[in-house]
Design a protein around this motif. Structure first.
Motif, PDB file in Angstrom:
ATOM      1  N   GLY A  30       0.785  -1.219   0.000  1.00  0.00           N
ATOM      2  CA  GLY A  30       0.000   0.000   0.000  1.00  0.00           C
ATOM      3  C   GLY A  30       0.823   1.278   0.000  1.00  0.00           C
ATOM      4  N   LEU A  84       6.308  -4.411  -6.322  1.00  0.00           N
ATOM      5  CA  LEU A  84       4.932  -4.637  -6.794  1.00  0.00           C
ATOM      6  C   LEU A  84       4.402  -5.953  -6.229  1.00  0.00           C
ATOM      7  CD1 LEU A  84       2.701  -3.560  -8.746  1.00  0.00           C
ATOM      8  CD2 LEU A  84       3.690  -5.085 -10.473  1.00  0.00           C
ATOM      9  N   ASN A 115       3.030  -5.634  -3.042  1.00  0.00           N
ATOM     10  CA  ASN A 115       1.817  -4.813  -2.984  1.00  0.00           C
ATOM     11  C   ASN A 115       2.019  -3.323  -2.749  1.00  0.00           C
ATOM     12  OD1 ASN A 115       0.083  -7.027  -3.480  1.00  0.00           O
ATOM     13  ND2 ASN A 115       0.404  -7.676  -1.353  1.00  0.00           N
ATOM     14  N   THR A 129       2.342   0.386  -4.476  1.00  0.00           N
ATOM     15  CA  THR A 129       2.055   1.068  -5.744  1.00  0.00           C
ATOM     16  C   THR A 129       3.412   1.518  -6.274  1.00  0.00           C
ATOM     17  OG1 THR A 129      -0.072   1.843  -4.936  1.00  0.00           O
ATOM     18  CG2 THR A 129       0.884   3.032  -6.813  1.00  0.00           C
ATOM     19  N   VAL A 130       3.755   1.079  -7.483  1.00  0.00           N
ATOM     20  CA  VAL A 130       5.142   1.254  -7.932  1.00  0.00           C
ATOM     21  C   VAL A 130       5.236   2.226  -9.102  1.00  0.00           C
ATOM     22  CG1 VAL A 130       7.149   0.086  -8.919  1.00  0.00           C
ATOM     23  CG2 VAL A 130       5.810  -1.029  -7.116  1.00  0.00           C
ATOM     24  N   VAL A 131       6.151   3.174  -8.970  1.00  0.00           N
ATOM     25  CA  VAL A 131       6.429   4.121 -10.055  1.00  0.00           C
ATOM     26  C   VAL A 131       7.832   3.836 -10.570  1.00  0.00           C
ATOM     27  CG1 VAL A 131       6.558   6.551 -10.718  1.00  0.00           C
ATOM     28  CG2 VAL A 131       5.031   5.850  -8.836  1.00  0.00           C
ATOM     29  N   GLN A 132       7.931   3.542 -11.871  1.00  0.00           N
ATOM     30  CA  GLN A 132       9.243   3.267 -12.453  1.00  0.00           C
ATOM     31  C   GLN A 132       9.719   4.469 -13.260  1.00  0.00           C
ATOM     32  OE1 GLN A 132       8.145  -0.978 -13.860  1.00  0.00           O
ATOM     33  NE2 GLN A 132      10.366  -1.031 -13.611  1.00  0.00           N
ATOM     34  N   ARG A 155      -3.122  -5.319 -12.336  1.00  0.00           N
ATOM     35  CA  ARG A 155      -1.807  -5.942 -12.603  1.00  0.00           C
ATOM     36  C   ARG A 155      -1.961  -7.409 -12.920  1.00  0.00           C
ATOM     37  NH1 ARG A 155       0.637  -6.556  -6.455  1.00  0.00           N
ATOM     38  NH2 ARG A 155      -1.401  -6.658  -5.497  1.00  0.00           N
ATOM     39  N   ARG A 196      -1.800 -10.916 -14.899  1.00  0.00           N
ATOM     40  CA  ARG A 196      -0.727 -11.462 -15.731  1.00  0.00           C
ATOM     41  C   ARG A 196      -1.019 -11.323 -17.203  1.00  0.00           C
ATOM     42  NH1 ARG A 196      -0.089 -17.484 -13.652  1.00  0.00           N
ATOM     43  NH2 ARG A 196       1.390 -17.573 -15.369  1.00  0.00           N
ATOM     44  N   TRP A 215      -0.185  -6.282 -16.019  1.00  0.00           N
ATOM     45  CA  TRP A 215       1.268  -6.365 -15.825  1.00  0.00           C
ATOM     46  C   TRP A 215       2.035  -6.252 -17.138  1.00  0.00           C
ATOM     47  CZ3 TRP A 215       5.569  -9.561 -16.626  1.00  0.00           C
ATOM     48  CH2 TRP A 215       6.685  -9.267 -15.830  1.00  0.00           C
ATOM     49  N   GLN A 274       4.735  -3.238 -18.526  1.00  0.00           N
ATOM     50  CA  GLN A 274       6.091  -3.521 -19.020  1.00  0.00           C
ATOM     51  C   GLN A 274       6.287  -2.973 -20.425  1.00  0.00           C
ATOM     52  OE1 GLN A 274       7.808  -4.363 -16.542  1.00  0.00           O
ATOM     53  NE2 GLN A 274       5.955  -4.831 -15.412  1.00  0.00           N
ATOM     54  N   VAL A 296       6.194   4.823 -15.696  1.00  0.00           N
ATOM     55  CA  VAL A 296       5.038   3.948 -15.497  1.00  0.00           C
ATOM     56  C   VAL A 296       4.669   3.828 -14.025  1.00  0.00           C
ATOM     57  CG1 VAL A 296       4.162   1.602 -15.773  1.00  0.00           C
ATOM     58  CG2 VAL A 296       5.511   2.655 -17.597  1.00  0.00           C
ATOM     59  N   VAL A 297       3.401   4.014 -13.740  1.00  0.00           N
ATOM     60  CA  VAL A 297       2.875   3.831 -12.391  1.00  0.00           C
ATOM     61  C   VAL A 297       1.952   2.613 -12.415  1.00  0.00           C
ATOM     62  CG1 VAL A 297       1.614   4.892 -10.477  1.00  0.00           C
ATOM     63  CG2 VAL A 297       2.906   6.342 -12.092  1.00  0.00           C
ATOM     64  N   GLN A 298       2.250   1.634 -11.573  1.00  0.00           N
ATOM     65  CA  GLN A 298       1.426   0.432 -11.515  1.00  0.00           C
ATOM     66  C   GLN A 298       0.549   0.466 -10.267  1.00  0.00           C
ATOM     67  OE1 GLN A 298       4.832  -2.435 -12.686  1.00  0.00           O
ATOM     68  NE2 GLN A 298       2.956  -3.491 -13.303  1.00  0.00           N
ATOM     69  N   CYS A 299      -0.771   0.583 -10.503  1.00  0.00           N
ATOM     70  CA  CYS A 299      -1.736   0.633  -9.401  1.00  0.00           C
ATOM     71  C   CYS A 299      -2.531  -0.665  -9.353  1.00  0.00           C
ATOM     72  CB  CYS A 299      -2.704   1.791  -9.617  1.00  0.00           C
ATOM     73  SG  CYS A 299      -1.897   3.400  -9.653  1.00  0.00           S
ATOM     74  N   HIS A 300      -3.116  -0.950  -8.212  1.00  0.00           N
ATOM     75  CA  HIS A 300      -3.854  -2.201  -8.027  1.00  0.00           C
ATOM     76  C   HIS A 300      -4.722  -2.075  -6.790  1.00  0.00           C
ATOM     77  CE1 HIS A 300      -0.684  -2.781  -5.092  1.00  0.00           C
ATOM     78  NE2 HIS A 300       0.162  -2.428  -6.048  1.00  0.00           N
ATOM     79  N   GLN A 303      -4.448  -2.682  -3.774  1.00  0.00           N
ATOM     80  CA  GLN A 303      -3.894  -2.170  -2.521  1.00  0.00           C
ATOM     81  C   GLN A 303      -3.384  -0.741  -2.636  1.00  0.00           C
ATOM     82  OE1 GLN A 303      -1.994  -4.653   0.256  1.00  0.00           O
ATOM     83  NE2 GLN A 303      -2.442  -6.554  -0.834  1.00  0.00           N
ATOM     84  N   THR A 304      -3.605  -0.126  -3.798  1.00  0.00           N
ATOM     85  CA  THR A 304      -3.213   1.270  -3.961  1.00  0.00           C
ATOM     86  C   THR A 304      -4.161   2.152  -3.152  1.00  0.00           C
ATOM     87  OG1 THR A 304      -2.298   0.915  -6.161  1.00  0.00           O
ATOM     88  CG2 THR A 304      -3.044   3.150  -5.645  1.00  0.00           C
ATOM     89  N   ARG A 305      -3.576   3.042  -2.348  1.00  0.00           N
ATOM     90  CA  ARG A 305      -4.398   4.000  -1.604  1.00  0.00           C
ATOM     91  C   ARG A 305      -4.534   5.257  -2.461  1.00  0.00           C
ATOM     92  NH1 ARG A 305      -0.521   3.082   3.507  1.00  0.00           N
ATOM     93  NH2 ARG A 305      -1.017   0.877   3.766  1.00  0.00           N
ATOM     94  N   PHE A 313      -3.114   9.086  -8.309  1.00  0.00           N
ATOM     95  CA  PHE A 313      -2.236   8.604  -9.372  1.00  0.00           C
ATOM     96  C   PHE A 313      -2.887   8.761 -10.741  1.00  0.00           C
ATOM     97  CE2 PHE A 313      -0.917   6.368  -5.534  1.00  0.00           C
ATOM     98  CZ  PHE A 313       0.428   6.716  -5.510  1.00  0.00           C
ATOM     99  N   GLN A 326      -2.586  11.939 -12.606  1.00  0.00           N
ATOM    100  CA  GLN A 326      -1.288  12.331 -13.160  1.00  0.00           C
ATOM    101  C   GLN A 326      -1.063  11.748 -14.556  1.00  0.00           C
ATOM    102  OE1 GLN A 326       2.091  11.818 -10.379  1.00  0.00           O
ATOM    103  NE2 GLN A 326       0.584  11.429  -8.783  1.00  0.00           N
TER     104      GLN A 326
END
Lengths: 287, 287
Positions: free
Chosen positions: A157, A178, A181, A183-186, B165, B167, B171, B175, B184-188, B190-192, B197, B200
């Protein structure tokens, strides 16, 4: 003032746990074994390999180094790897990089049995990043998780920002965060307004290879900052993070040197033990 | 008012280009061939497979469907796949999902020759996401890129936010966007503060499977919004994006139905042709 996440202290704790685990495995007559394949006589590579051998022996792991000359043919190198793949006493095979230019590194890494791929670089292993369950994560990435866990830093989170997307650090670290869990910004070289993103990070991992890239203004107050950079500036090693200013603002920070670095070899040992468990212990044994 | 990105129009353009490419390949005596393995008699699966067959024939691709009964053993299914792997006339092997419960889907997908893995789901292919160069991207992901390219939407340096995300969509799409140099921002789940996000995003891809998840307030003015959701609400198909409000604010948007959906089968054909080129044409031929 941020808490300093001391990699040497954390690595010592990992090693202590591992030594105990290896002793227990040996009681079950499982002797984990790592084989390192070293090509050529690059001084830095040789020194890394020696430190791996040393730590392995210290922990009760069996370690063997196979030295091949710099002009070894690709097929002979492959043959040596296949011998290790076939040897049931070998749990983990590491090909020390870089390899000489006449050798196709990707092809060689694909030749390692995926179940003995202690570096986590085989495509089969990377393919499992998608489901968050590679057999092992690459050593530096695994070390970052170890630091976060032992610092009791929550990941799920949280907003995790990873700067840099190299195959060996940035990219797998983003996948690991990720999988846990966040939230990931690359972010990477083509990211515009990098600071806009880094300022959002609860966890900031910087692996860009650029001294002073991240300053206090670029960091959210209280963030956990993991600096993977190693740059030589005026004869000193420094990270990608301007430590002196960021330490005033972050909640926790790894120094350079002495942060992520000391974990890497320890995680190689931990990965070796993990592969040995997976390959040699039945579910019954694990009880 | 946003530009509507009409998937049927884009798919028609893809098919027109493909028909021409396939005709050229046949002149070089390359007849691309897709084999679909269909297990059981699920009505929806059978209908998808028929639409794949139909499009293949329309474009001049050879398509064969191998039908196996719902109670086929895992080993017999594997044997059928291996026959296709070994058949030099076959370029692409697709195992229609879902498989019956007594079959280990992951294990079966790993049995497809990675060079014939038209869905891009083999770990060896996924492993190449890291370097941004799988042989093919999964069909839905590839369709999203096709839409962005044909809409002349820039990707490099843009902020791309992917919600979901899975498979098979979220996801790999993240990529792919990274490989094309987006931040790249990966939300799911569990993203608060998801909206923090999504607001943006220059490019917003929503693949969460939740009707009405994204509303106008959650979107930046002018954003390109790709809606991969398919939800049935009161007997109608709707996406994850509240189309009526978001269309007023976004710069471009895919409708549901008629957005990403129509691309998926077309991209399967495009992937088949790509695998045929890679496997059968020498560098000389490609000149």
């Amino acid at each position: 003032m941020a808490r300093i996440l001391d990699g040497k202290v954390i690595a010592a704790a990992v090693k202590q746990d591992l030594a105990m685990e290896i002793a227990q495995l040996r009681e079950k007559e499982v002797q984990p074994k790592l084989v390192v394949v070293l090509v050529g006589d690059d001084a830095a590579s040789a020194s890394y390999v020696r430190s791996k051998e040393r730590m392995a022996r210290e922990l009760g792991l069996e370690a063997e180094v196979i030295k091949l000359s710099a002009d070894v043919s690709e097929s002979e190198l492959m043959r040596q790897i296949e011998l290790q793949n076939a040897d049931d006493s070998v749990d983990a095979v590491l090909v020390q990089l870089p390899l000489p230019e006449h050798i196709d590194t990707d092809w060689v890494l694909m030749g390692v049995d995926p179940t003995k791929d202690v570096d986590g670089f085989h495509p089969q292993n990377i393919g499992r990043y998608a489901i968050g369950s590679p057999l092992v994560w690459p050593c530096t990435t695994a070390g970052i998780l170890e630091i976060l866990e032992r610092a009791n830093a929550p990941v799920a989170g949280q907003t995790a920002v990873v700067v840099g997307r190299s195959r060996i650090v940035g990219w797998p670290t983003a996948q690991l965060l990720l999988a846990h869990n966040a939230t990931v910004v690359q972010c990477h070289r083509q990211t515009r307004n990098l600071a806009e993103f880094t300022r959002q990070a609860d966890i900031l991992v910087v692996a860009a290879g650029q001294a002073g890239l991240i300053r206090a203004d670029d960091v959210k107050a209280g963030a956990v900052v993991i600096d993977v950079g190693i740059n030589r500036v005026d004869g000193h090693l420094v990270g990608d993070v301007d430590f002196d200013s960021v330490v005033q603002k972050a909640g926790a920070i790894t120094p350079v040197p002495g942060g992520v670095g000391p974990l890497t070899v320890a995680m190689l040992m931990k990965n070796t033990v993990r592969l040995a468990r997976i390959r040699r212990l039945t579910k019954e044994d694990e009880r």
